[in-house]
Design an enzyme around this catalytic site. Sequence first.
Site, PDB file in Angstrom:
ATOM      1  CG  HIS A  37      -0.321   0.368   2.506  1.00 35.97           C
ATOM      2  ND1 HIS A  37      -0.928   1.123   3.473  1.00 35.97           N
ATOM      3  CD2 HIS A  37       0.897   0.071   3.017  1.00 35.97           C
ATOM      4  CE1 HIS A  37      -0.128   1.272   4.511  1.00 35.97           C
ATOM      5  NE2 HIS A  37       0.978   0.632   4.269  1.00 35.97           N
ATOM      6  CB  CYS A  89       3.801   5.906   5.043  1.00 31.99           C
ATOM      7  SG  CYS A  89       4.549   5.158   6.506  1.00 31.99           S
ATOM      8  CG  HIS A  93       5.334   0.813   2.540  1.00 30.50           C
ATOM      9  ND1 HIS A  93       4.711   1.995   2.190  1.00 30.50           N
ATOM     10  CD2 HIS A  93       4.806   0.448   3.726  1.00 30.50           C
ATOM     11  CE1 HIS A  93       3.865   2.345   3.128  1.00 30.50           C
ATOM     12  NE2 HIS A  93       3.888   1.415   4.082  1.00 30.50           N
ATOM     13  CG  HIS A 122       3.019  -3.307   6.062  1.00 28.20           C
ATOM     14  ND1 HIS A 122       4.059  -2.886   6.850  1.00 28.20           N
ATOM     15  CD2 HIS A 122       2.493  -2.187   5.497  1.00 28.20           C
ATOM     16  CE1 HIS A 122       4.149  -1.562   6.779  1.00 28.20           C
ATOM     17  NE2 HIS A 122       3.221  -1.125   5.955  1.00 28.20           N
ATOM     18  CG  HIS A 162       0.666 -12.408  -2.459  1.00 26.26           C
ATOM     19  ND1 HIS A 162       0.372 -13.231  -1.400  1.00 26.26           N
ATOM     20  CD2 HIS A 162       2.005 -12.430  -2.599  1.00 26.26           C
ATOM     21  CE1 HIS A 162       1.496 -13.740  -0.929  1.00 26.26           C
ATOM     22  NE2 HIS A 162       2.509 -13.263  -1.639  1.00 26.26           N
ATOM     23  CD  GLU A 185       1.333  -0.420   8.492  1.00 30.93           C
ATOM     24  OE1 GLU A 185       0.346  -0.137   7.808  1.00 30.93           O
ATOM     25  OE2 GLU A 185       2.114   0.436   8.959  1.00 30.93           O
TER      26      GLU A 185
END
Length: 148
Positions: A27, A37, A41, A43, A78, A130
């Site tokens: 996201h 952010c 990137h 998680h 994914h 996260e």
Amino acid sequence: MMQQIYPSVAHPFRYELNKDLQFAAAHYVPSERAGKCSRVHGHTYFVNVTIAGNQLDETGFLADFSALKKIIHDRFDHSLLNEHAEFFDNEDADRFPTTEIVARTICDLIQAYLDQTENKPVCVQVFVRETPTSYVLYRPFAGGSHER
């Protein structure tokens, strides 16, 4: 799966179910104020959903664990969360795919499923981790509302 003791939520129901889930997703937060952010990137999100109710269904379940996994994992694993336009919007800060909004969205998706069941349990808490050091708890207001 990460073993964790989750914060508990007070509720008036007889039964409480907790389901741990995880999914890997990318996201970005489409705001310069989000710092790094704002770049894409990823998680591995660890999620715990708390569901409560007074009645079990005809199989003796409060809610079907496998259905909960399908609703969340199969939808988001994914993927790039920003591309789920039905839930997230890069133009509306109240719909950016932050961990807070992801937790609220998961609660909404679970509650929509629960509303269709015969025993009508409620989603009373969603925990989304996260990173190893950062998590969010989301609890809808009484009656399932997000409004104050």
